[in-house]
Design an enzyme around this catalytic site. Sequence first.
Site, PDB file in Angstrom:
ATOM      1  N   LYS A   1      -5.693  32.787  31.318  1.00 43.09           N
ATOM      2  CA  LYS A   1      -4.634  33.096  30.778  1.00 43.09           C
ATOM      3  C   LYS A   1      -4.934  33.879  29.444  1.00 43.09           C
ATOM      4  CE  LYS A   1      -0.294  31.779  28.021  1.00 43.09           C
ATOM      5  NZ  LYS A   1       0.419  30.583  27.896  1.00 43.09           N
TER       6      LYS A   1
ATOM      7  N   ASN B   1       6.148  25.409  28.172  1.00 44.42           N
ATOM      8  CA  ASN B   1       5.382  24.199  27.552  1.00 44.42           C
ATOM      9  C   ASN B   1       6.290  23.627  26.354  1.00 44.42           C
ATOM     10  OD1 ASN B   1       2.150  23.742  26.249  1.00 44.42           O
ATOM     11  ND2 ASN B   1       3.901  22.350  26.296  1.00 44.42           N
TER      12      ASN B   1
ATOM     13  N   GLY C   1       7.303  29.551  21.593  1.00 44.56           N
ATOM     14  CA  GLY C   1       7.816  28.496  20.993  1.00 44.56           C
ATOM     15  C   GLY C   1       9.271  28.630  20.415  1.00 44.56           C
TER      16      GLY C   1
ATOM     17  N   GLY D   1       9.086  31.630  25.576  1.00 43.15           N
ATOM     18  CA  GLY D   1      10.421  31.905  25.229  1.00 43.15           C
ATOM     19  C   GLY D   1      11.192  31.287  25.732  1.00 43.15           C
TER      20      GLY D   1
END
Lengths: 277, 65
Positions: free
Chosen positions: A113, A223, A174, A202
Amino acid sequence: MTKLMLLGQFKVDKVKDTVSIYGTEINSRLLVGSALYPSPQIMQEAIKASAAEVVTLSISRQNPLQNGGQNFWNIIQSLGVNLLPNTAGCHSVKDAVNMAKMSREIFQTDWVKLELVGDDYNLQPDPIDLVKATEILLNDGFKVLPYCTDDLVIARHLVELGCEVLMPWGSPIGTGKGLLNPYALQAIRDRFPDITLIVDSGIGLPSHAVQAMEMGVDAILLNTAIAHSNQPQQMAEAFKKSIEAGRTAYLAGPMTEQKSAQPSTPTIDSPFWHNHG
Amino acid sequence: MDIYINQQLFSFDSEVCLVEALEKFKAIPPFAILLNDEFLPQSEHKSTLLKDNDKVDVVGAIQGG
């Protein structure tokens, strides 16, 4: 993957609806991160509840006095998932390439990633260096999953280099703001129907994930929305269900939006129809 | 000879190879190495001799999003 039908311009597999990551077929359309959980135990439970088959992780300097991160590593290995190492925190092509190479050795995977920070304020990917690093890594045999903005032209450059997966942001990492520019994401989806499109970052609520999946996005990577929930395990289940719902709705095909009200109940032979002017 | 491993100073009486330095550091597999900010493939670990003031970074798995 057997292609049996076309829905709109998107190819859909009705027999086994999997998502392809450079030829590896993944059943779950929810990919999750391994950071920010209140404890390793809660992380483990949340990842299991999410049914994710791909989990992101990272690397940093080892501290043998703290067991070198072995506890985390043992838990991740026990989950039996596909590992997707990131290059979080890299601000240059050189750093990102070095980090990718180290990750490949540690995790024994050529997936990466690719994150290349262009600005610390919103952690926005640097589109120019991202393209440069992608080219270097693809030429070195990596299977690059670039974390990019929702810019169609950058997406095109990445696809032309050979990326089979794109991971545009929904909004900055975040923030939990959801899809700030659905039009831009839809444009990427429509322009590259055969590319595996994963919205990364997001996403704050299951409703955000549903919105993306209804647009035809292939998968969601998140996450913080799970890890910072009061009940990460429950939130993981909620995201799992929302992504399944969004995918099913996309496959079903939505109704056409109307400008004015359309009665849903048949009015023919209604005994009351003549009462209205 | 002074070697910096993960920003910690390690002193050796004589010339030292990377593998010995990693043993002194107590590196825990799996790990990867940066030597003076350049990636050093695992295939070169055994044959690498360190020089005075070399900077070694030993990295391992952590959580990530």
